[in-house]
Design an enzyme around this catalytic site. Structure first.
Site, mmCIF file in Angstrom:
data_model
loop_
_atom_site.group_PDB
_atom_site.id
_atom_site.type_symbol
_atom_site.label_atom_id
_atom_site.label_comp_id
_atom_site.label_asym_id
_atom_site.label_seq_id
_atom_site.Cartn_x
_atom_site.Cartn_y
_atom_site.Cartn_z
ATOM 1 N N HIS A 190 -0.189 1.310 7.334
ATOM 2 C CA HIS A 190 0.476 1.557 6.052
ATOM 3 C C HIS A 190 1.833 2.169 6.403
ATOM 4 O O HIS A 190 2.064 3.359 6.208
ATOM 5 C CB HIS A 190 -0.380 2.500 5.199
ATOM 6 C CG HIS A 190 0.039 2.611 3.764
ATOM 7 N ND1 HIS A 190 1.266 2.165 3.287
ATOM 8 C CD2 HIS A 190 -0.619 3.134 2.690
ATOM 9 C CE1 HIS A 190 1.332 2.413 1.989
ATOM 10 N NE2 HIS A 190 0.213 2.999 1.608
ATOM 11 N N ARG A 224 0.902 -5.816 -0.272
ATOM 12 C CA ARG A 224 -0.338 -5.118 0.114
ATOM 13 C C ARG A 224 -1.466 -6.129 0.067
ATOM 14 O O ARG A 224 -1.554 -6.942 -0.863
ATOM 15 C CB ARG A 224 -0.628 -3.972 -0.841
ATOM 16 C CG ARG A 224 -2.016 -3.376 -0.605
ATOM 17 C CD ARG A 224 -2.242 -2.125 -1.373
ATOM 18 N NE ARG A 224 -1.484 -1.010 -0.820
ATOM 19 C CZ ARG A 224 -1.606 0.252 -1.218
ATOM 20 N NH1 ARG A 224 -2.465 0.557 -2.182
ATOM 21 N NH2 ARG A 224 -0.888 1.208 -0.674
ATOM 22 N N LYS A 256 -6.854 -19.015 -7.219
ATOM 23 C CA LYS A 256 -7.139 -20.467 -7.167
ATOM 24 C C LYS A 256 -7.227 -20.950 -5.734
ATOM 25 O O LYS A 256 -7.351 -22.158 -5.492
ATOM 26 C CB LYS A 256 -6.025 -21.233 -7.885
ATOM 27 C CG LYS A 256 -5.813 -20.843 -9.321
ATOM 28 C CD LYS A 256 -4.611 -21.623 -9.869
ATOM 29 C CE LYS A 256 -3.967 -20.907 -11.035
ATOM 30 N NZ LYS A 256 -2.589 -21.357 -11.256
ATOM 31 N N ARG A 313 1.032 4.571 -6.314
ATOM 32 C CA ARG A 313 2.242 5.093 -5.668
ATOM 33 C C ARG A 313 3.080 4.036 -4.974
ATOM 34 O O ARG A 313 4.285 3.955 -5.165
ATOM 35 C CB ARG A 313 1.894 6.152 -4.604
ATOM 36 C CG ARG A 313 1.835 7.551 -5.088
ATOM 37 C CD ARG A 313 0.751 8.280 -4.340
ATOM 38 N NE ARG A 313 -0.495 7.600 -4.583
ATOM 39 C CZ ARG A 313 -1.253 7.838 -5.656
ATOM 40 N NH1 ARG A 313 -0.906 8.752 -6.501
ATOM 41 N NH2 ARG A 313 -2.361 7.156 -5.873
ATOM 42 N N THR A 314 2.436 3.243 -4.124
ATOM 43 C CA THR A 314 3.231 2.360 -3.275
ATOM 44 C C THR A 314 3.963 1.325 -4.127
ATOM 45 O O THR A 314 5.175 1.136 -3.990
ATOM 46 C CB THR A 314 2.325 1.683 -2.226
ATOM 47 O OG1 THR A 314 1.539 2.695 -1.609
ATOM 48 C CG2 THR A 314 3.143 0.962 -1.182
HETATM 49 N N1 CP Z 1 -0.637 6.442 -0.897
HETATM 50 C C1 CP Z 1 -0.915 5.234 -1.410
HETATM 51 O O1 CP Z 1 -0.862 4.202 -0.722
HETATM 52 O O2 CP Z 1 -1.235 5.252 -2.740
HETATM 53 P P1 CP Z 1 -1.536 3.960 -3.619
HETATM 54 O O3 CP Z 1 -2.789 3.337 -3.095
HETATM 55 O O4 CP Z 1 -1.640 4.469 -5.025
HETATM 56 O O5 CP Z 1 -0.367 3.022 -3.434
#
Ligand code: CP
Length: 305
Positions: free
Chosen positions: A129, A101, A80, A51-52
């Site tokens: 998040h 991320r 590396k 999603r993100t």
């Molecule tokens: N909600 C969420 O962060 O989903 P993903 O881990 O798929 O990005």
């Protein structure tokens, strides 16, 4: 230059403006389709995501921009031994904004300190998040018509769940919120969060049974027990199916209660619940695109007349 590390980086007034923009994007998508022409978003994902990452990419493409990046640390020079600081310096030469991320708490913050472009924390370990929180708040505001004066149940992995930690931080700034923390003893909400709630005079309760509290909830935020955060597989196996939201349990809930979930789901919501009009989690994923479009425009200081 502005980054987004935590939902608290925006004031309540700035969040309102961001959500107004996201709602306008939802209603008038064509108005925004050229807003980021000539600009690029880099998605640097050192951890898995559906999603993100893809909603960020969809957001930039919807705005007429382009995307580049990596979805796996092993396909980047991190494999590396390159540091996050060096990587972002290089990415700053290639793109105009970056969503990152990382499994390590604070890594996007380190990147932001060395970056020549805005950096968005797309999830750092068990910490924060923020764009999921923006998604959650936009969903609640759009579907409930308010961000305050409700009882919210947060259920599942409250210990490691970064979406939960971010959401509580953000909701603490609104009036009339009562938190119900529903978890097994091993996955309880951390003390530092309950201490903050006490200091702020915000009411909360901690329970184990989901069924018992269903009738009082205006919102139920379900979460996955995250295998990747456990040190030991036995504990994960013991706890993974502790909560399963079923049609029977939904019968005990208010008629207008909303079920939210950041997704991915494993077993914690039975698929039959998807047909219940109160199940809002797929709509929530759609709001994630609108709010990320609004965020990209805001951080790049682009105004669309
Ligand atoms: N909600 C969420 O962060 O989903 P993903 O881990 O798929 O990005």
């Amino acid at each position: 230059m502005r980054h987004l590390m935590s939902p608290l980086d925006f004031s309540v007034e700035e969040l309102d403006a961001l959500f107004d923009l996201a709602n306008d994007i939802e209603k008038n998508p064509k108005k925004y389709e050229h807003a980021c022409e000539g600009l690029k978003l880099a998605t640097c994902f050192y951890e898995p995501s559906t999603r993100t990452r893809l909603s960020f990419e969809a957001a930039m493409l919807n705005l007429g921009g382009k995307v580049l990046g990596f979805s796996d640390a092993n396909s980047s020079s991190a494999a590396k031994g390159e540091s996050v600081s060096d990587t972002i310096r290089v990415i700053s030469c290639y793109a105009d904004i970056c969503a990152m991320r990382h499994p390590k708490e604070g890594a996007p913050m380190v990147a932001a300190s060395k970056s020549g472009i805005p950096v968005i924390n797309a999830g750092d370990g068990g910490h924060q998040h923020p764009t999921q929180t923006l998604t959650d708040l936009l969903t609640i505001r759009s579907m409930k018509g308010r961000l305050g004066n409700f009882t919210i149940g947060l259920c599942g992995d409250l210990k490691f769940g970064r979406t939960v930690h971010s959401l509580i931080n953000a909701l603490m700034r609104y009036e009339g919120i009562h938190f119900v923390f529903i978890s097994p003893e091993e996955l309880k909400i951390p003390d530092y969060i309950t201490e903050k709630l006490k200091e702020a005079g915000i009411t909360y309760e901690e329970v184990i049974s989901l069924e018992d509290v269903m009738p009082k909830l205006d919102l139920l935020y379900m979460t996955r027990v995250q295998r990747e955060r456990f040190f030991n597989e036995e504990d994960y196996v013991r706890l993974k199916d502790f909560y399963i939201l079923t049609v029977d349990k939904m019968e005990k809930a208010k008629e207008d209660m909303l079920v939210l979930h950041p997704l991915p789901r494993v077993n914690e919501i039975a698929v039959e619940v998807d047909d219940d009009p109160r199940a809002a989690y797929f709509k929530q994923a759609q709001y994630g695109v609108y709010v990320r479009m609004a965020l990209i425009l805001t951080l790049l200081e682009i105004e669309v007349a």
